[in-house]
Design an enzyme around this catalytic site. Structure first.
Site, PDB file in Angstrom:
ATOM      1  N   HIS A   3      62.329  -1.411 131.936  1.00  0.00           N
ATOM      2  CA  HIS A   3      63.145  -0.241 132.283  1.00  0.00           C
ATOM      3  C   HIS A   3      63.813  -0.508 133.636  1.00  0.00           C
ATOM      4  CE1 HIS A   3      61.342   2.036 129.027  1.00  0.00           C
ATOM      5  NE2 HIS A   3      60.141   1.759 129.485  1.00  0.00           N
TER       6      HIS A   3
ATOM      7  N   ALA B 183      40.572 -14.920 134.836  1.00  0.00           N
ATOM      8  CA  ALA B 183      40.599 -13.727 133.984  1.00  0.00           C
ATOM      9  C   ALA B 183      41.061 -12.508 134.772  1.00  0.00           C
ATOM     10  CB  ALA B 183      39.211 -13.481 133.412  1.00  0.00           C
TER      11      ALA B 183
ATOM     12  N   THR C  20      52.447 -12.144 140.241  1.00  0.00           N
ATOM     13  CA  THR C  20      53.767 -11.598 140.529  1.00  0.00           C
ATOM     14  C   THR C  20      54.665 -12.625 141.207  1.00  0.00           C
ATOM     15  OG1 THR C  20      52.966 -10.779 142.643  1.00  0.00           O
ATOM     16  CG2 THR C  20      52.892  -9.253 140.793  1.00  0.00           C
TER      17      THR C  20
END
Lengths: 100, 199
Positions: free
Chosen positions: A15, A74, A79
């Site tokens: 979005h 895990a 980012t």
């Protein structure tokens, strides 16, 4: 490359960031938005180099390059680019060492 | 309100409860979303015009719980654990596997938790009685909650804000702000110039 279960790899934001554009997107995605075009959404390629090992439940976000041989533990949420041979942990993911 | 309370496309043999109010152009993918619903509130759930709920959405609403969903809000798959009030504003985008909770239901006191376990009848699907006071959750207008995030009891997410994927939000988020992480921290404010930054 090995990728564990439930890992999410996304090359898109899904979005728009901008609030006004997000309203337009919400309407376009709603049952009222039939045929209405969606606003442009940021995308950027994800590159996972050779011999990377991504653990279960990890998340690799848009625009990230994971260098060869790195280990994403895990549940890590990546980012930013990861240099080759790194061991990566956490949310947001951080390099905590090297893979020996 | 006299419309049939089943969905012609539904794979689950359920109904939309009588105290769930749907405005025009609402899309509910499946009544499975109401399989944990047990509210007796006269206006327990209201979906505004153009709102939609998809497969993973679960209305886990206790006897006094109430959930309001704004216009064109998109609930792609959130578990809403509600004993009092969860408000979702207009144009909110709620991603998959999000948890919105206005209560933990069980006490932090371990003896009380034991009592709750003892009182749980055989085969029961829910705690009999919530042990803690709920704290309403408010998801503002034009917000966006990223996938796998968790919004904890009492939290208000301000208008226009973004919660990044996998965040755990334990305190209020100001308007027009991006937060992310566990626990969620402020990343930056959303500037009007973000319109030009796209793509």
């Amino acid at each position: 490359v090995v990728i564990g279960w439930n890992t999410t790899i996304a090359d898109t934001d899904f979005h728009p960031i901008d609030p006004a554009e997000r309203i337009a997107d919400a309407i376009a995605c709603s049952p009222m938005g039939k045929g209405r075009p969606r606003p442009v959404v940021a995308r950027k390629r994800v590159v996972i180099e050779d011999d990377v090992w991504i653990g279960p439940n990890a998340v690799i976000l848009k625009g990230v390059r994971i260098g060869a041989g790195s280990v994403i533990e895990a549940g890590a949420l990546v980012t930013r680019d990861i240099p080759a041979g790194s061991r990566v942990v956490g949310n947001p993911a951080q390099v905590v060492g090297e893979v020996t | 309100m006299n419309a049939p309370r089943t969905l012609s496309w539904d794979w689950y043999p359920g109904v939309i409860p009588e105290n769930v109010r749907l405005d025009d152009d609402v899309y509910v993918e499946t009544t499975f979303s109401f399989s944990l619903f047990r509210s007796e509130h006269p206006d327990a759930v209201h979906l505004g015009q153009g709102a939609s709920t998809y497969l993973g959405a679960m209305f886990d609403v206790g006897p006094r719980g109430r959930i309001t969903v704004g216009r064109c809000a998109l609930i792609h798959g959130a578990r809403m654990v509600c004993d009092e009030l969860i408000e979702i504003g207009d144009y909110a985008l709620i991603s998959w596997n999000v948890v919105l909770m206005d209560t933990y239901r069980l006490s932090f006191d371990r003896q009380k938790r034991r009592e709750a376990l003892r009182q749980l009848p055989q085969g029961a699907r829910h705690w009999v009685e919530s042990q803690v006071e709920p704290r309403p959750v408010r998801i503002g207008r034009n917000t966006w909650i990223g996938f796998d995030s968790c919004i904890l009891p009492g939290v208000t997410v301000g208008e226009g804000s973004i919660v990044g994927a996998r965040s755990v939000v334990d305190r209020d988020v100001p308007p027009h702000t991006i937060v992310a992480g566990n626990p969620a921290r402020i990343i930056r404010a959303i500037e009007p110039s973000d319109s030009e930054r796209r793509a």
